[in-house]
Design a protein around this motif. Structure first.
Motif, PDB file in Angstrom:
ATOM      1  N   UNK B  76      10.119   0.589  -9.107  1.00 60.81           N
ATOM      2  CA  UNK B  76       9.582   1.206  -7.889  1.00 60.81           C
ATOM      3  C   UNK B  76       8.503   2.226  -8.240  1.00 60.81           C
ATOM      4  N   UNK B  77       8.792   3.053  -9.238  1.00 63.73           N
ATOM      5  CA  UNK B  77       7.806   4.061  -9.651  1.00 63.73           C
ATOM      6  C   UNK B  77       6.489   3.405 -10.019  1.00 63.73           C
ATOM      7  N   UNK B  78       6.566   2.334 -10.813  1.00 64.29           N
ATOM      8  CA  UNK B  78       5.345   1.654 -11.255  1.00 64.29           C
ATOM      9  C   UNK B  78       4.633   0.982 -10.089  1.00 64.29           C
ATOM     10  N   UNK B  79       5.405   0.314  -9.227  1.00 61.01           N
ATOM     11  CA  UNK B  79       4.807  -0.423  -8.115  1.00 61.01           C
ATOM     12  C   UNK B  79       4.121   0.530  -7.138  1.00 61.01           C
ATOM     13  N   UNK B  80       4.760   1.654  -6.853  1.00 55.63           N
ATOM     14  CA  UNK B  80       4.150   2.593  -5.902  1.00 55.63           C
ATOM     15  C   UNK B  80       2.916   3.256  -6.504  1.00 55.63           C
ATOM     16  N   UNK B 112      10.087  -2.210  -0.349  1.00 56.09           N
ATOM     17  CA  UNK B 112       8.897  -2.202  -1.198  1.00 56.09           C
ATOM     18  C   UNK B 112       8.553  -3.647  -1.555  1.00 56.09           C
ATOM     19  N   UNK B 113       7.284  -3.963  -1.548  1.00 51.58           N
ATOM     20  CA  UNK B 113       6.847  -5.346  -1.772  1.00 51.58           C
ATOM     21  C   UNK B 113       7.007  -5.726  -3.242  1.00 51.58           C
ATOM     22  N   UNK B 280       4.823   0.160   1.524  1.00 50.43           N
ATOM     23  CA  UNK B 280       3.386   0.397   1.319  1.00 50.43           C
ATOM     24  C   UNK B 280       2.690   0.646   2.652  1.00 50.43           C
ATOM     25  N   UNK B 281       3.101  -0.097   3.682  1.00 50.10           N
ATOM     26  CA  UNK B 281       2.515   0.136   5.011  1.00 50.10           C
ATOM     27  C   UNK B 281       2.927   1.509   5.550  1.00 50.10           C
ATOM     28  N   UNK B 282       4.185   1.847   5.320  1.00 49.40           N
ATOM     29  CA  UNK B 282       4.656   3.157   5.790  1.00 49.40           C
ATOM     30  C   UNK B 282       3.897   4.272   5.082  1.00 49.40           C
ATOM     31  N   UNK B 283       3.666   4.077   3.780  1.00 52.96           N
ATOM     32  CA  UNK B 283       2.905   5.096   3.035  1.00 52.96           C
ATOM     33  C   UNK B 283       1.476   5.192   3.549  1.00 52.96           C
TER      34      UNK B 283
END
Lengths: 649, 321
Positions: B76-80, B112-113, B280-283
């Protein structure tokens, strides 16, 4: 600034949690700041949402101050509990503001006073040979010692206010009690109303409707105090200043340092007292970048609340792998959960930054109270051996600059950095010179780009002379690498080969030696006072402010003394520390824990033992007065080897 | 030039036990990468600890072998921080549903995608055969001194309750079908879970390849085994939510299907809902340029190492003189 001999003034607001102690204190402090005065505030609260006692100690002076002192000049109470709890702290000539209604309350029937408190309180009464039944009786006793009492008929004042603003519902008016208490306080010290009005406008800027009613409430109470109470013996006068100052608390200083230092990812799990930092970051998660002198959009930080601290530290490491500067923030119990992840970042050479706000431990310990008992834990957490860097800030200014430089050390040496602060720093709010972003340097170490690795085999853990293997962000096109928490070869694949293990351990551990060699002493210690003194204080973290003030007082009295503040505990600037200590006949360790952890580390590294220990672990920060008293005894050769400080409510 | 299977292989010796279900999963993953022609450097594979966790070392892509139970937080850390990376997280059943169960559940809330695969064989392999959280109550696999005293977790039901928006099950020895499931998971917009049923030839002597294949149940009419695994697609089951009002009944249908075990074990897509907003959309609602300018891509200093970040707005707020 006042008719007493002191050049500072201490106001304290005390009341049940949730009654507005914080917002009153905030207005009080800001109003003082607006008048060019310096403020140092310390917030104390129970692990409770509503009802238990909390207080805010605010010290005001024309000079910069860095600690609380062992007294209160004007105690502004919102309930009977606060009167009883803090009554012995009120200084000679000081005063107590209370609601007339609390005077009849029977002391031993105040429900929020714990059994142990009552027992101690009874002992104090017995020692003093007094037998007060009610709060009023108690107040009459201290009156005899020259303490002034200002009973305020808040109900009557609120009704008067209601008439003026056209609000008859008492329930809507009672929230104005705090503002009225501020009016009484400022009326007693004859401080210019305009600064307070400005502070009220600021605090309520998002609730514009409340501004005018609060200003009316404040003003009516102010006039009431002027008319009914006569001279309090104090007056607080504004001073002119050209200095640009901000007023903030420690968690904000760290957050701002992170943003300025390029942190772009923060993961956290809610915990006291670290949580405020992440909330402030989230509030301010979008910011501007300055490119070629022009401010433009484009800066942002992701702040993610995780399911636990295990996720928090590992998410930060995951983000750091991609080249983003990433951090997490916690206190003791959370850091305990992070231990395994810290080791993973260590063996994989990931520049993860951990902001660690200590509080009293072990276990849940004193969840909302101060402590400096986690130094050894920060130094040794996680199994196995790997390099780490530990920074210890001593005040809000250092909190800001250290929070930024933590990322530089993490990236230069590709290893986790722990930025160790504490509750006293987290929850102290003070005025300080505005932070200077131009002093924030960004050093990313050996960070590769796409072009550097094109058509080459990239070895993430390449054995090098310095121990540093050039780092590539995960996701860089044209290359790949592997990481594993197992011991690994240069490519990052698992190995149990004894030769590779030997070499790889050495490579990693060398980075600590390199950091020790490269980072100059001025980034790792502060030295204050007389070069040629025979007495040296050594300390770290939040006691800095109290020590500096105590030392100033001693030096003014002709004592020669100096103070070595350690800002990088690991790697310790051993030679520098040894050199300073070698000159001292009396070496004094001052720290907020039971076992003198810093002194132990210094002994381990330098072989030198401290002569005196000034320690405190009651959950409250050190006051300048108690540090002064302890140091004075040492100067006079009257001190035991170990002095334990006890001040605090 | 088109990428081939060989482009996703590393030359390392593979030390899984002969007959391990992991081989099927590894092959399926590499086939998906070929199918989708994903550049190795666009893909990051995260794993936990256990037999499954060796996976990234045998795939040529960014490979991050993390800690026991923790592949999700790292992933998650890497993807975000860098949403351009195609993130695949692998976990074992002990890894993801025992020690890492908190992450399993909470990752579901975020949508998360990315893709999460759980290797489910009912046992802890590397520690020599203890019961994993998915082993059913009363079963005594060969390394257990006593029958399993705990009930098994139902990962499909747990994923439904946790908010996963793509939930599928595959079988390690039906590589073609598993490959399709993984591919659909990767292309899914949001968080996708693929639970892979996988025999452990060394420690699980109950849920074996023969057991899944129904070698113990010969159809008297055909003389052929009646496999326990079957495909949901073959039964007309459709778990895809296309309109908001379908979300509830399809969740109930998936939950019902998730209860099947033993004689009939459904494989395939249980549930998919792309109507749920991704993290990602929420962010992006909070940080308008998040996708163009994520943490990993922001420039933080100039050539002289000066910080580019302006904190003036925050300082203005705090200014008192």
């Amino acid at each position: 600034m006042q008719s007493m001999t002191r050049d500072d003034f201490i106001w304290m607001a005390g009341g049940p949690q949730g009654s507005g102690v914080d917002s009153s204190a905030n207005i009080f402090a800001r109003a003082c700041c607006y008048g060019g005065l310096h403020v140092y505030g310390q917030r104390e609260y129970h692990s409770n949402i509503k009802g238990l006692h909390s207080y805010f100690h605010i010290r005001v002076s024309p000079e910069e101050i860095g600690s609380i002192a062992s007294r209160v000049d004007l105690l502004c109470t919102f309930d009977a509990d606060s009167v009883v709890r803090h009554i012995w702290e009120v200084s000679q000539g000081g005063g107590i503001i209370c609601d007339t209604e609390v005077l009849g309350k029977r002391i031993m029937e105040i429900p929020t006073l714990s059994a142990s408190f009552r027992e101690e309180f009874q002992k104090t009464l017995d020692e003093k040979g007094i037998k007060p039944e009610t709060v009023g009786d108690l107040i009459n006793e201290v009156k005899k010692n020259g303490i002034k009492i200002y009973p305020v008929p808040y109900l009557e004042l609120l009704q008067g206010l209601g008439k003026e603003i056209g609000e008859e519902k008492l329930s809507k008016l009672t929230i104005m009690t705090n503002t009225m208490a501020l009016g009484i306080s400022f009326g007693l010290i004859k401080y210019d109303k305009k600064f307070v009005n400005k502070a009220i406008e600021k605090i309520f800027e998002k609730k514009a409707k409340l501004i005018s009613t609060n200003i009316v409430a404040f003003s009516r109470a102010y006039d009431y105090a002027m008319k009914n109470f006569g001279d309090s013996g104090f007056s607080l006068n504004p001073v002119e200043t050209d200095e640009k100052r901000i007023y903030l608390q420690g968690t904000q200083a760290v957050a701002l340092g992170k943003i300025a230092g390029g942190c772009r990812f923060q993961s956290y799990y809610p915990i006291t007292p670290a949580g405020d930092e992440s909330e402030y970051l989230e509030e301010n998660q979008v910011f501007e970048l300055e490119k070629e002198g022009i401010s433009q959009a484009g800066g942002s930080i992701i702040v993610i609340q995780t399911e636990d601290e295990i996720a928090a530290v590992n998410m930060a490491s995951g983000a750091a792998l991609t080249g983003a500067r990433a951090a997490t923030s916690t206190s003791g119990p959370g850091f305990s959960l992070m231990a395994e992840g810290l080791g993973w970042a260590g063996i994989n050479e990931v520049p993860t930054v951990i902001s660690y706000y200590q509080r009293g431990g072990p276990s849940t310990g004193l969840p909302t109270r101060h402590g400096q008992d986690d130094l050894r834990f920060a130094l040794h957490a996680s199994h196995g051996e790997f390099p780490r860097i530990i920074l210890c800030s001593g005040d809000l200014d250092e909190c800001f600059y250290d929070a930024a430089s933590a990322f530089n050390y993490a990236e230069r040496y590709q290893t986790p950095v722990i930025h160790l602060t504490d509750k006293a720093l987290a929850n102290s709010s003070r005025s300080c010179r505005i932070f200077d972003r131009s002093r924030v340097k960004i050093e990313r170490g050996q960070l590769l780009k796409e072009d550097d690795v094109r058509k080459k085999e990239y070895k993430r853990f390449q054995i090098t002379e310095s121990g540093i293997s050039p780092r590539l962000p995960l996701g860089t096109p044209g290359a790949i690498f592997w990481n594993t928490g197992d011991e690994h070869n240069e490519l990052g694949h698992v190995t149990e080969n004894p030769m590779m293990r030997t070499v790889m351990m050495e490579k990693r551990m060398k980075k600590l030696e390199l950091a020790d060699k490269e980072i100059p002493a001025q980034e790792r210690v502060n030295f204050f006072g007389d070069n040629d003194a025979a007495v040296t204080i050594v300390s770290w973290g939040s006691p800095k402010g109290a020590i500096l003030e105590a030392m100033d007082r001693l030096r003014q009295q002709g004592h020669k003394i100096n103070f070595l503040q350690i800002r990088m505990m690991h790697p310790l600037p051993t030679d520098y520390v040894a050199e300073v200590l070698a000159k001292a006949k009396k070496k004094i360790a001052v720290e907020g824990n039971y076992s003198a952890q810093m002194a132990g580390i210094i002994r381990e590294r330098t072989g030198m033992d401290m002569d005196y220990f000034v320690l405190k672990w009651n959950g409250r920060p050190m006051t300048s007065d108690e540090v002064y008293d302890a140091l004075l005894l040492i100067m006079q050769d009257k001190a035991p080897k170990r002095q334990v400080l006890m001040y605090g409510t | 030039m088109a990428l081939k299977m060989a482009d996703y292989r590393t030359p390392l010796f593979n030390d899984w036990c002969p007959g391990c279900g992991n081989f099927g999963i590894l092959t399926a993953v590499q086939m998906v990468l070929v199918d989708m022609q994903l550049e190795p450097s666009k893909v990051a594979i995260f794993s936990g600890i256990g037999c499954h966790a060796k996976m990234p070392h045998w795939v040529k892509a960014y490979g991050i072998h993390t800690m026991h139970g923790r592949p999700l937080p790292f992933a998650i850390g890497a993807k975000l921080a860098n949403p351009d990376i195609e993130v695949l997280a692998f976990g074992g059943d002990g890894d993801g549903l025992g020690i890492g169960a908190g992450h399993f559940v909470n990752t579901g809330r975020r949508n998360i995608d990315m893709t999460y695969l759980i290797h489910d064989n009912g046992v802890y392999g590397l520690t020599k055969g203890q019961a994993s959280p998915t082993l059913k109550l009363g079963l005594q696999t060969k390394a257990l001194p006593k029958p399993n005293i705990n009930e098994g977790i139902n990962p499909i039901a747990l994923a439904l309750a946790s908010g996963y928006t793509f939930i599928a099950r595959g079988y390690a020895f039906d590589v073609a079908h598993l490959k399709e499931m993984i591919k659909r998971a990767i292309t899914h917009r949001g968080l996708a879970l693929v639970v892979v049923q996988q025999p452990c030839p060394t420690y699980n002597n109950i849920n074996t390849k023969d057991w899944y294949g129904g070698e113990d149940r010969i159809d008297p009419a055909t003389g052929k085994p009646v496999p326990r695994v079957y495909k949901l697609e073959d039964t007309g089951y459709d778990g895809v939510v296309r309109k908001p009002e379908e979300a509830f009944p399809k969740t109930v249908a998936a939950l019902t299907k998730a209860q099947e075990w033993g004689d009939r074990i459904p494989m395939g897509l249980f549930y998919q809902n792309e109507l749920v907003s991704t993290y990602q959309e929420r962010l992006s609602q909070r940080i308008a340029d998040y996708l163009q300018n994520p943490p990993a891509k922001q420039v933080i200093s100039d050539a002289q190492g000066r910080s580019l970040t302006s904190i003036d707005r925050m300082l203005d707020e705090l200014k008192v003189t």
